[in-house]
Write a protein that holds these residues in place. Structure first.
Motif, PDB file in Angstrom:
ATOM      1  N   PHE A  98       0.862  -1.186   0.000  1.00 35.12           N
ATOM      2  CA  PHE A  98       0.000   0.000   0.000  1.00 35.12           C
ATOM      3  C   PHE A  98       0.898   1.237   0.000  1.00 35.12           C
ATOM      4  CE2 PHE A  98      -4.614   0.472   1.527  1.00 35.12           C
ATOM      5  CZ  PHE A  98      -4.823   1.596   0.750  1.00 35.12           C
ATOM      6  N   HIS A  99       0.605   2.198  -0.890  1.00 31.14           N
ATOM      7  CA  HIS A  99       1.342   3.459  -0.874  1.00 31.14           C
ATOM      8  C   HIS A  99       1.073   4.155   0.463  1.00 31.14           C
ATOM      9  CE1 HIS A  99       2.672   7.507  -1.948  1.00 31.14           C
ATOM     10  NE2 HIS A  99       3.303   6.962  -2.987  1.00 31.14           N
ATOM     11  N   PRO A 100       2.084   4.777   1.083  1.00 33.25           N
ATOM     12  CA  PRO A 100       1.881   5.362   2.412  1.00 33.25           C
ATOM     13  C   PRO A 100       0.927   6.548   2.443  1.00 33.25           C
ATOM     14  CG  PRO A 100       4.062   5.891   1.569  1.00 33.25           C
ATOM     15  CD  PRO A 100       3.486   4.868   0.643  1.00 33.25           C
ATOM     16  N   SER A 101       0.701   7.223   1.311  1.00 30.20           N
ATOM     17  CA  SER A 101      -0.152   8.414   1.353  1.00 30.20           C
ATOM     18  C   SER A 101      -1.159   8.504   0.208  1.00 30.20           C
ATOM     19  CB  SER A 101       0.717   9.682   1.364  1.00 30.20           C
ATOM     20  OG  SER A 101       1.568   9.713   0.237  1.00 30.20           O
ATOM     21  N   ASP A 139       9.095 -11.003  -6.915  1.00 30.95           N
ATOM     22  CA  ASP A 139       8.457 -11.521  -5.706  1.00 30.95           C
ATOM     23  C   ASP A 139       8.063 -10.379  -4.765  1.00 30.95           C
ATOM     24  OD1 ASP A 139       7.494 -13.174  -3.770  1.00 30.95           O
ATOM     25  OD2 ASP A 139       9.350 -14.224  -3.368  1.00 30.95           O
ATOM     26  N   ALA A 140       8.842 -10.148  -3.707  1.00 34.57           N
ATOM     27  CA  ALA A 140       8.450  -9.175  -2.691  1.00 34.57           C
ATOM     28  C   ALA A 140       8.557  -7.743  -3.203  1.00 34.57           C
ATOM     29  CB  ALA A 140       9.323  -9.353  -1.452  1.00 34.57           C
ATOM     30  N   VAL A 141       7.641  -6.874  -2.733  1.00 33.11           N
ATOM     31  CA  VAL A 141       7.665  -5.452  -3.076  1.00 33.11           C
ATOM     32  C   VAL A 141       7.540  -4.634  -1.797  1.00 33.11           C
ATOM     33  CG1 VAL A 141       5.164  -5.400  -3.519  1.00 33.11           C
ATOM     34  CG2 VAL A 141       6.642  -3.609  -4.459  1.00 33.11           C
ATOM     35  N   VAL A 142       8.336  -3.556  -1.703  1.00 35.94           N
ATOM     36  CA  VAL A 142       8.261  -2.633  -0.574  1.00 35.94           C
ATOM     37  C   VAL A 142       8.296  -1.212  -1.116  1.00 35.94           C
ATOM     38  CG1 VAL A 142       9.277  -4.207   1.114  1.00 35.94           C
ATOM     39  CG2 VAL A 142      10.764  -2.720  -0.226  1.00 35.94           C
ATOM     40  N   ILE A 143       7.704  -0.275  -0.343  1.00 41.90           N
ATOM     41  CA  ILE A 143       7.671   1.133  -0.715  1.00 41.90           C
ATOM     42  C   ILE A 143       8.297   1.938   0.408  1.00 41.90           C
ATOM     43  CG2 ILE A 143       6.212   3.064  -1.426  1.00 41.90           C
ATOM     44  CD1 ILE A 143       4.104   1.136  -2.345  1.00 41.90           C
ATOM     45  N   SER A 144       9.121   2.919   0.051  1.00 37.93           N
ATOM     46  CA  SER A 144       9.762   3.758   1.061  1.00 37.93           C
ATOM     47  C   SER A 144       8.719   4.589   1.803  1.00 37.93           C
ATOM     48  CB  SER A 144      10.804   4.671   0.410  1.00 37.93           C
ATOM     49  OG  SER A 144      10.180   5.542  -0.526  1.00 37.93           O
ATOM     50  N   ASP A 146       8.504   7.689   2.311  1.00 39.11           N
ATOM     51  CA  ASP A 146       8.078   8.918   1.649  1.00 39.11           C
ATOM     52  C   ASP A 146       7.263   8.660   0.385  1.00 39.11           C
ATOM     53  OD1 ASP A 146       9.969   8.063  -0.177  1.00 39.11           O
ATOM     54  OD2 ASP A 146      11.287   9.795   0.039  1.00 39.11           O
ATOM     55  N   GLY A 147       7.120   7.395   0.003  1.00 39.07           N
ATOM     56  CA  GLY A 147       6.289   7.031  -1.133  1.00 39.07           C
ATOM     57  C   GLY A 147       6.894   7.285  -2.489  1.00 39.07           C
ATOM     58  N   ARG A 148       8.178   7.656  -2.557  1.00 38.28           N
ATOM     59  CA  ARG A 148       8.786   7.994  -3.844  1.00 38.28           C
ATOM     60  C   ARG A 148       9.627   6.866  -4.434  1.00 38.28           C
ATOM     61  NH1 ARG A 148       8.487  13.549  -4.805  1.00 38.28           N
ATOM     62  NH2 ARG A 148       9.123  12.959  -6.918  1.00 38.28           N
ATOM     63  N   LEU A 149       9.787   5.770  -3.691  1.00 39.72           N
ATOM     64  CA  LEU A 149      10.665   4.691  -4.139  1.00 39.72           C
ATOM     65  C   LEU A 149      10.010   3.336  -3.896  1.00 39.72           C
ATOM     66  CD1 LEU A 149      13.660   4.358  -5.192  1.00 39.72           C
ATOM     67  CD2 LEU A 149      14.240   3.857  -2.821  1.00 39.72           C
ATOM     68  N   ILE A 150      10.034   2.498  -4.911  1.00 36.82           N
ATOM     69  CA  ILE A 150       9.550   1.127  -4.796  1.00 36.82           C
ATOM     70  C   ILE A 150      10.714   0.191  -5.101  1.00 36.82           C
ATOM     71  CG2 ILE A 150       7.971  -0.630  -5.705  1.00 36.82           C
ATOM     72  CD1 ILE A 150       6.007   1.513  -6.380  1.00 36.82           C
ATOM     73  N   MET A 151      10.821  -0.887  -4.340  1.00 30.62           N
ATOM     74  CA  MET A 151      11.845  -1.894  -4.623  1.00 30.62           C
ATOM     75  C   MET A 151      11.181  -3.263  -4.741  1.00 30.62           C
ATOM     76  SD  MET A 151      15.078  -0.747  -2.249  1.00 30.62           S
ATOM     77  CE  MET A 151      16.198  -1.819  -3.178  1.00 30.62           C
ATOM     78  N   VAL A 152      11.656  -4.041  -5.705  1.00 33.78           N
ATOM     79  CA  VAL A 152      11.138  -5.386  -5.937  1.00 33.78           C
ATOM     80  C   VAL A 152      12.294  -6.380  -5.862  1.00 33.78           C
ATOM     81  CG1 VAL A 152       9.942  -6.934  -7.544  1.00 33.78           C
ATOM     82  CG2 VAL A 152       9.302  -4.509  -7.425  1.00 33.78           C
ATOM     83  N   ILE A 279      13.183  -7.249   1.310  1.00 31.61           N
ATOM     84  CA  ILE A 279      13.917  -5.989   1.337  1.00 31.61           C
ATOM     85  C   ILE A 279      13.429  -5.113   2.493  1.00 31.61           C
ATOM     86  CG2 ILE A 279      14.493  -3.899   0.027  1.00 31.61           C
ATOM     87  CD1 ILE A 279      13.768  -5.461  -2.530  1.00 31.61           C
ATOM     88  N   ALA A 280      14.384  -4.465   3.153  1.00 28.38           N
ATOM     89  CA  ALA A 280      14.068  -3.429   4.134  1.00 28.38           C
ATOM     90  C   ALA A 280      14.733  -2.137   3.698  1.00 28.38           C
ATOM     91  CB  ALA A 280      14.557  -3.829   5.525  1.00 28.38           C
ATOM     92  N   ILE A 281      13.967  -1.034   3.654  1.00 26.95           N
ATOM     93  CA  ILE A 281      14.472   0.270   3.238  1.00 26.95           C
ATOM     94  C   ILE A 281      14.668   1.133   4.479  1.00 26.95           C
ATOM     95  CG2 ILE A 281      14.010   2.332   1.853  1.00 26.95           C
ATOM     96  CD1 ILE A 281      12.255   0.653   0.043  1.00 26.95           C
ATOM     97  N   SER A 282      15.790   1.846   4.538  1.00 28.38           N
ATOM     98  CA  SER A 282      16.069   2.697   5.690  1.00 28.38           C
ATOM     99  C   SER A 282      15.050   3.826   5.785  1.00 28.38           C
ATOM    100  CB  SER A 282      17.487   3.267   5.603  1.00 28.38           C
ATOM    101  OG  SER A 282      17.600   4.157   4.504  1.00 28.38           O
ATOM    102  N   PRO A 283      14.851   4.397   6.983  1.00 27.13           N
ATOM    103  CA  PRO A 283      13.843   5.459   7.155  1.00 27.13           C
ATOM    104  C   PRO A 283      14.047   6.646   6.218  1.00 27.13           C
ATOM    105  CG  PRO A 283      14.554   4.629   9.293  1.00 27.13           C
ATOM    106  CD  PRO A 283      15.447   3.989   8.279  1.00 27.13           C
TER     107      PRO A 283
END
Length: 507
Positions: A98-101, A139-144, A146-152, A279-283
């Motif tokens: 889910f996008h954060p905003s 496979d896995a997807v994460v969103i930063s 701030d909502g500006r970066l997606i990683m797969v 994947i884990a993205i830094s704050p």
């Protein structure tokens, strides 16, 4: 006959006894408050929350659908909408975020031995907003945040067999870095290749053998056979047969296991076996940490210049465990195991990353001196140095046993099997919650002392059927903390409330 049955029952109960320290009174509890039924028997795999609107998106890998859930009343989770992604033959929905905003969610589609794709869709209508090609085995997807970066994480785990050359081949894993504009449209996409880590100092290769158990259509008939007469002698026998090679290393299969469990040895020096898992993205979205489960590594990615900067080896864990399926549950044996982490999360301050050490390779449990697969632990590492800080030892299995959720049959098969985890703070203290795939539960772990992470509570997913929690998410309602688990084998989502049970439980 009745006397024999009674004696058998008593013997079974005695054999199941565990020699273990008494369980201290709990100071925290995970209170199950509701169970959402998707209407399907299985498939509910990944759940992701948008805190600002108290909604969640839920993937179903079996149907290719996404459910949108209302979390405003956790005691009664409610489906707002269900969208079909209209997947084609051979395509599979593997993850959602889910996008954060924005009113958007990201969905990842695996297309087998072809490149997968990322789709951006409206959470209100399900309509496709944008899409981009990803890597093999997406496979896995994460969103930063701030909502500006997606990683797969493109796992690239599919193998195939060249019958003429007698060689097993495999897609290459990668990590996709996708940039979004302020409206959620895709601005740029970069697939990062992973370098070979097996030759560097500290990388562990076991001489006695770690193997991937993979499904391969070996005979080219378009299906995966449960049994296979590999040597063509007209018999199905419980024996190993040489099937060909992978990277100049022999590959074997067992006829009684057929094409479902062909053993690919992890002794090759090839980067092809690197399979990004999660994947884990830094704050601040400047770094990312990617688990390479089969290789017992975590890749470190600089997101400013989009380069893989290096690899942290996860090393081994040593603690007491029960390793034998012999009718007794006794945590008195010593285990030495590669951690082989699956899930990974960062603490909110970015100081530590925490791994769920599930294990994925196969090893002979009773081999003398064998380093096993899967730590059966939650481990804490320093993000700047990769230095090991502490792990849970055998707490996960012992707590599962204390709650009657540990069977002796699990002893030789990765224990209660920690899968995915999520990190959050309660009044300034870091915590993690982890789903226990074989335990059918979620555990709450305090990181108040990172060198000694402590299991504080267990929440059993309601029902007596097999649950297999996969995805996990955290959200808040006012000052109250809640957890969601997506239980892929019974088609449900469980909601738990984190509650104090003693006044001195304050972290």
């Amino acid at each position: 006959m009745k006397i024999f049955s009674i004696i058998t029952l008593v013997s079974t109960l005695l054999l199941s006894a565990c020699v273990s320290a008494p369980v201290a009174p709990a100071k925290w509890a995970l209170e199950p408050v509701s169970l959402y039924h998707s209407g399907y028997e299985k498939g509910t795999e990944i759940v992701s929350v948008q805190q600002s609107t108290l909604r969640a998106v839920l993937s179903n890998f079996g149907t290719g659908e996404v459910d949108v859930l209302d979390l405003s009343k956790p005691e009664k989770l409610r489906r707002i909408a269900r969208f079909s992604l209209g997947l084609g033959q051979g395509e599979e929905l593997t993850s959602v975020a889910f996008h954060p905003s924005l009113d958007l969610f990201a969905a990842v589609v695996d297309v087998g031995i072809k490149r997968g794709r990322l789709e951006i869709r409206s959470t209100s209508t399900g309509e496709l907003v944008d899409k981009v090609e990803a890597g093999f085995g997406s496979d896995a997807v994460v969103i930063s945040s701030d909502g500006r970066l997606i990683m797969v994480a493109n796992e690239g785990e599919d193998f195939w067999f060249d019958q003429q050359k007698k060689q097993f081949l495999k897609a290459r894993g990668s990590v996709s870095v996708i940039h979004l504009d302020q409206n959620g449209q895709i601005e740029a996409n970069n697939n990062l290749k992973l370098a070979d880590v097996t030759a560097r100092e500290g990388f562990v290769i076991e001489a006695q053998g770690h193997y991937l158990e993979v499904e391969v259509d070996w005979n080219g008939d378009g299906k995966i056979s449960k049994q296979m007469d590999f040597d063509g002698n007209g018999l199905i026998e419980d024996k190993k047969v040489n099937l060909g090679s992978f990277e100049e290393t022999e590959v074997f299969g067992n006829e009684t296991k057929g094409e479902r469990k062909i053993l690919i040895p992890i002794t090759t020096r090839s980067s092809i076996l690197l399979e990004p898992e999660y994947i884990a993205i830094s704050p601040d979205a400047s770094w990312a940490f990617v688990t390479l489960q089969e290789n017992n590594e975590v890749a470190v990615i600089n997101l400013v210049n989009e380069k893989v900067m290096g690899y942290y080896n996860m090393g081994i864990t040593e603690h007491k465990a029960d390793l034998k399926n012999d009718g007794w549950v006794r945590f008195e044996q010593s285990i030495t195991a590669l951690r082989e982490p699956d899930g990974i999360a960062l603490t909110s301050d970015g100081r530590f990353f925490v791994t769920a050490d599930e294990g994925d390779t196969e090893t002979p449990v009773n081999a003398d001196g064998q380093t096993l697969s899967g730590g059966r632990t939650i481990s804490v590492f320093n993000t700047k140095t990769g230095k090991f800080v502490g792990d849970t030892g055998n707490q996960l299995d012992e707590v599962a046993f204390a709650h009657h959720l540990y069977l002796d049959s699990q002893s030789g098969r990765k224990g209660a099997e920690p899968e995915m985890l999520v990190s959050f703070d309660i009044e300034g203290t870091s915590w993690v919650a982890v789903g226990m795939e074989r335990g059918g539960a979620v555990m709450l772990i305090s990181l108040a002392d990172p060198e000694h992470p402590k299991v504080e509570a267990l929440g059993k997913i309601p029902g007596e059927d097999i649950k297999s929690p996969e995805g996990i998410a955290h959200f808040m309602l006012g000052e109250d903390h809640y957890l969601l688990t997506a239980n892929e084998m019974n088609g449900t989502v469980a909601a738990f409330k984190i509650v104090r049970t003693a006044p001195d439980a304050r972290p």
